[in-house]
Scaffold this motif. Structure first.
Motif, PDB file in Angstrom:
ATOM      1  N   ALA A 345     101.844  10.159 -20.320  1.00  0.00           N
ATOM      2  CA  ALA A 345     103.483  10.615 -19.813  1.00  0.00           C
ATOM      3  C   ALA A 345     103.881  11.631 -21.009  1.00  0.00           C
ATOM      4  CB  ALA A 345     104.467   9.508 -19.641  1.00  0.00           C
ATOM      5  N   VAL A 346     103.943  11.249 -22.079  1.00  0.00           N
ATOM      6  CA  VAL A 346     104.060  12.114 -23.315  1.00  0.00           C
ATOM      7  C   VAL A 346     103.368  13.404 -23.276  1.00  0.00           C
ATOM      8  CG1 VAL A 346     104.213  12.202 -25.670  1.00  0.00           C
ATOM      9  CG2 VAL A 346     104.920  10.124 -24.811  1.00  0.00           C
ATOM     10  N   MET A 347     102.307  13.298 -23.030  1.00  0.00           N
ATOM     11  CA  MET A 347     101.397  14.555 -22.998  1.00  0.00           C
ATOM     12  C   MET A 347     101.949  15.602 -21.894  1.00  0.00           C
ATOM     13  SD  MET A 347      97.294  15.051 -21.917  1.00  0.00           S
ATOM     14  CE  MET A 347      97.926  14.517 -20.388  1.00  0.00           C
ATOM     15  N   ARG A 348     102.204  14.870 -20.587  1.00  0.00           N
ATOM     16  CA  ARG A 348     102.613  15.919 -19.461  1.00  0.00           C
ATOM     17  C   ARG A 348     104.003  16.445 -20.085  1.00  0.00           C
ATOM     18  NH1 ARG A 348     101.371  15.948 -14.307  1.00  0.00           N
ATOM     19  NH2 ARG A 348      99.342  15.013 -13.549  1.00  0.00           N
ATOM     20  N   ASP A 349     105.009  15.724 -20.775  1.00  0.00           N
ATOM     21  CA  ASP A 349     106.317  16.055 -20.940  1.00  0.00           C
ATOM     22  C   ASP A 349     106.109  17.316 -22.115  1.00  0.00           C
ATOM     23  OD1 ASP A 349     109.198  15.627 -20.867  1.00  0.00           O
ATOM     24  OD2 ASP A 349     108.966  15.263 -22.915  1.00  0.00           O
ATOM     25  N   ALA A 350     105.300  16.979 -23.110  1.00  0.00           N
ATOM     26  CA  ALA A 350     105.174  17.846 -24.270  1.00  0.00           C
ATOM     27  C   ALA A 350     104.676  19.288 -23.620  1.00  0.00           C
ATOM     28  CB  ALA A 350     104.093  17.352 -25.390  1.00  0.00           C
ATOM     29  N   LEU A 351     103.645  19.382 -22.826  1.00  0.00           N
ATOM     30  CA  LEU A 351     103.235  20.458 -22.262  1.00  0.00           C
ATOM     31  C   LEU A 351     104.457  21.205 -21.588  1.00  0.00           C
ATOM     32  CD1 LEU A 351     100.830  22.425 -21.504  1.00  0.00           C
ATOM     33  CD2 LEU A 351     100.353  20.878 -19.340  1.00  0.00           C
ATOM     34  N   ARG A 352     104.944  20.185 -20.544  1.00  0.00           N
ATOM     35  CA  ARG A 352     105.907  20.968 -19.890  1.00  0.00           C
ATOM     36  C   ARG A 352     107.212  21.646 -20.804  1.00  0.00           C
ATOM     37  NH1 ARG A 352     109.548  17.887 -15.138  1.00  0.00           N
ATOM     38  NH2 ARG A 352     111.378  19.308 -14.941  1.00  0.00           N
ATOM     39  N   GLN A 353     107.756  20.779 -21.592  1.00  0.00           N
ATOM     40  CA  GLN A 353     108.488  21.371 -22.815  1.00  0.00           C
ATOM     41  C   GLN A 353     108.090  22.734 -23.255  1.00  0.00           C
ATOM     42  OE1 GLN A 353     111.579  20.615 -23.438  1.00  0.00           O
ATOM     43  NE2 GLN A 353     111.752  18.568 -21.973  1.00  0.00           N
ATOM     44  N   GLY A 354     106.810  22.567 -23.902  1.00  0.00           N
ATOM     45  CA  GLY A 354     106.400  23.685 -24.545  1.00  0.00           C
ATOM     46  C   GLY A 354     106.267  24.912 -23.705  1.00  0.00           C
ATOM     47  N   LEU A 355     106.044  24.837 -22.716  1.00  0.00           N
ATOM     48  CA  LEU A 355     105.974  26.155 -21.664  1.00  0.00           C
ATOM     49  C   LEU A 355     107.282  26.640 -21.159  1.00  0.00           C
ATOM     50  CD1 LEU A 355     103.173  24.545 -19.275  1.00  0.00           C
ATOM     51  CD2 LEU A 355     102.989  26.369 -20.724  1.00  0.00           C
ATOM     52  N   THR A 356     108.315  25.683 -21.081  1.00  0.00           N
ATOM     53  CA  THR A 356     109.817  25.887 -20.732  1.00  0.00           C
ATOM     54  C   THR A 356     110.169  26.670 -22.098  1.00  0.00           C
ATOM     55  OG1 THR A 356     109.934  23.847 -19.396  1.00  0.00           O
ATOM     56  CG2 THR A 356     111.903  24.890 -20.347  1.00  0.00           C
ATOM     57  N   ALA A 372     100.836  18.321 -27.288  1.00  0.00           N
ATOM     58  CA  ALA A 372     100.011  18.066 -25.910  1.00  0.00           C
ATOM     59  C   ALA A 372      98.568  18.304 -26.126  1.00  0.00           C
ATOM     60  CB  ALA A 372     100.470  18.934 -24.913  1.00  0.00           C
ATOM     61  N   ALA A 373      98.147  19.094 -27.089  1.00  0.00           N
ATOM     62  CA  ALA A 373      96.675  19.391 -27.369  1.00  0.00           C
ATOM     63  C   ALA A 373      96.189  18.137 -28.293  1.00  0.00           C
ATOM     64  CB  ALA A 373      96.535  20.514 -28.259  1.00  0.00           C
ATOM     65  N   SER A 399      93.999  18.176 -34.002  1.00  0.00           N
ATOM     66  CA  SER A 399      95.113  18.357 -35.166  1.00  0.00           C
ATOM     67  C   SER A 399      96.208  18.811 -34.613  1.00  0.00           C
ATOM     68  CB  SER A 399      94.537  18.722 -36.332  1.00  0.00           C
ATOM     69  OG  SER A 399      94.444  20.216 -36.514  1.00  0.00           O
ATOM     70  N   GLY A 400      96.094  19.425 -33.338  1.00  0.00           N
ATOM     71  CA  GLY A 400      97.480  20.178 -32.874  1.00  0.00           C
ATOM     72  C   GLY A 400      97.894  21.379 -33.199  1.00  0.00           C
ATOM     73  N   ARG A 401      96.890  22.066 -33.951  1.00  0.00           N
ATOM     74  CA  ARG A 401      97.194  23.323 -34.208  1.00  0.00           C
ATOM     75  C   ARG A 401      96.972  24.486 -33.127  1.00  0.00           C
ATOM     76  NH1 ARG A 401      93.837  22.498 -39.012  1.00  0.00           N
ATOM     77  NH2 ARG A 401      92.766  24.297 -38.527  1.00  0.00           N
ATOM     78  N   VAL A 402      98.133  25.314 -32.744  1.00  0.00           N
ATOM     79  CA  VAL A 402      98.133  26.312 -31.953  1.00  0.00           C
ATOM     80  C   VAL A 402      98.845  27.434 -32.308  1.00  0.00           C
ATOM     81  CG1 VAL A 402      97.413  24.569 -30.035  1.00  0.00           C
ATOM     82  CG2 VAL A 402      99.844  25.434 -30.475  1.00  0.00           C
ATOM     83  N   GLN A 403      98.436  28.698 -32.021  1.00  0.00           N
ATOM     84  CA  GLN A 403      99.132  30.126 -32.217  1.00  0.00           C
ATOM     85  C   GLN A 403      99.726  30.567 -30.713  1.00  0.00           C
ATOM     86  OE1 GLN A 403     100.544  30.838 -35.094  1.00  0.00           O
ATOM     87  NE2 GLN A 403      99.480  29.146 -36.363  1.00  0.00           N
TER      88      GLN A 403
END
Length: 462
Positions: A345-356, A372-373, A399-403
């Motif tokens: 549930a946290v993963m889905r919410d983090a993905l949705r929040q990041g996109l928003t 989310a990653a 480790s959750g590193r994205v650009q």
């Protein structure tokens, strides 16, 4: 949703797992993973089409007529014979397109479908001037129409380009009125719609919301085929709790994320019913959360905090309060199910929040997408990594590193937000085992295998 006939109840198996060793205090939280398995033993492969009523609502502006020009006739031709259907178009308010001549409903056969296809070529669409104030009028009109068709499955298929969304004022109020009367799938076309109200419609009315760039007719046909695979149109999850439990919450986590609204049942606040819909063969995963006052409960004693019932199947929720200063002797295997459920549930919410937040708050978006990653790697959810890769470069997923990428197509984010919030997910790994318990000798209520007192009548178990 009522019906003239009661479909045969499928074979249901209910499993509960949780961390049975808890720290006591006045507002202690107990979380349990409920896994429900449904097998359509002895039931027909498809629900008869005569048990289905479908409203096809076209909430589209005139410039996007091409988006439905071929899809709507194709979907109408593919309707199964015997299904009740109606087609609505847009204007200042939702208006009927088919059937005509004062009839509210059509029953599909070759002649009806041919006439419906002809009428669909001139389906009324929004033009310049007043439009429905948001999605509430579409839900209200569907509710009024479906009230006169008390069949097993009643469903709204809403095709929208967002042209009526501005001015939304009473969607939540209308969804409260619609709850339990019908379900809804939303198909977004074009590029000017807002994801949040579409996800609200899908979640509150127990359906899905998806962006359709091509193949709208196929998606409508596939949605109706899914409806015919429903073996239990409505099946409440009932939860009876001990007096020390003050709050009860239940949410579906897989295959579709839904927050369920509990209805207090007659007989006091200890019995709650959570309506669920469209049960097909397969599995569902739920998170049950109880908040209990433990100040008067004994320690180191197995207690039954709730009884979960689905149809004629029951399973207890049992745990014990552990002495605060002593670590538990072991961590039950079942606790893995709860942690996986919450992490998903946290993963889905983090993905949705990041996109928003991608467009307007890039730093926050990067944090959410990185979270989310990390969780996607831990949970083995490769689809999440593929989604993130559309808007960001993943340097180190673990480790959750994205650009964030410098640019993303304008119509990309909305469809991704819909997938993050509504895309069906895979069932969680098997972590729960069946729990069989005795029945009370006084009132015949089911009881947990370790329970000492009946949760219904309070008598000591024999």
């Amino acid at each position: 949703m009522s019906s003239h006939t009661r479909p045969t109840q499928p074979d249901i198996r209910l499993h509960v797992d949780l961390d049975g060793y808890l720290r006591p205090h006045r507002s202690a939280k107990i979380e349990a993973h409920l896994r429900v398995e449904v097998a359509a033993t002895g039931a027909p492969a498809d629900l008869p089409a005569v048990e289905l009523a479908v409203v096809i609502a076209v909430d589209v502006a005139e410039p996007l007529r091409a988006a439905v020009r071929h899809a709507l006739p194709a979907a109408l031709r593919a309707l199964p014979d015997g299904i009740s259907f109606i087609v609505l178009g847009g204007g200042p308010e939702p208006v009927g397109c088919y059937p005509r001549g004062g009839a509210e409903w059509a029953v599909a056969d070759e002649d009806e479908k041919r006439r419906a296809v002809f009428a669909a070529g001139a389906v009324p669409l929004h033009r310049d001037g007043p439009r429905p104030a948001g999605y509430a009028p579409w839900a209200a009109r569907s509710r009024a129409l479906l009230a006169g068709r008390p069949l097993s499955v009643r469903h709204l298929l809403l095709i929208t380009d967002g042209s009526s969304a501005p001015g939304e004022t009473r969607l939540e109020e209308e969804l409260d009125a619609c709850a339990g009367h019908f379900t809804c799938d939303v198909f977004a076309v074009g590029a000017d719609w807002t994801p949040d109200p579409l996800l609200t419609l899908a979640e509150r009315l127990h359906g899905t919301a998806q962006f359709v760039d091509d193949g709208l007719g196929r998606e409508i046909t596939a949605a109706i085929r899914r409806l015919r695979r429903v073996h239990a149109p409505q099946l409440p999850v009932e939860v009876t709790v001990r007096p020390s439990v003050r709050q009860v919450a239940l949410s579906e986590k897989a295959p579709r994320p839904h927050r369920l609204r509990g209805l207090s049942q007659p007989g006091g606040p200890r019995h709650w019913s959570f309506p669920t819909y469209q049960w097909e063969q397969g599995r569902r995963d739920y998170l049950l959360t109880l908040v209990a006052d433990a100040h008067a409960d004994p320690l180191e004693t197995d207690l039954q905090f709730a009884m979960v019932s689905i149809g004629d199947v029951h399973a207890p929720v049992t745990a014990r309060w552990h002495r605060p200063r002593r670590p538990p002797p072991h961590v039950p295997a079942g606790s893995d199910g709860v942690s996986t459920l919450k992490a998903t549930a946290v993963m889905r919410d983090a993905l949705r929040q990041g996109l928003t937040l991608w467009e307007h708050q890039p730093d926050a978006a990067k944090r959410y997408l990185g979270q989310a990653a990390r969780l996607a790697v831990r949970l083995g959810e490769d689809w999440v990594l593929r989604e993130i890769g559309l808007v960001a470069d993943i340097e180190d997923a673990a480790s959750g590193r994205v650009q964030l990428r410098p640019a993303v197509a304008a119509d990309t984010l909305g469809s991704m937000i819909l997938r993050a919030g509504s895309l069906p997910g895979a069932p969680l790994p098997d972590t729960a085992g069946p729990q069989q318990g005795p029945r009370c000798g006084h009132c015949d209520a089911p009881a947990g295998s370790e329970a000492r007192y009946c949760i219904v009548c309070g008598e000591k178990l024999l």
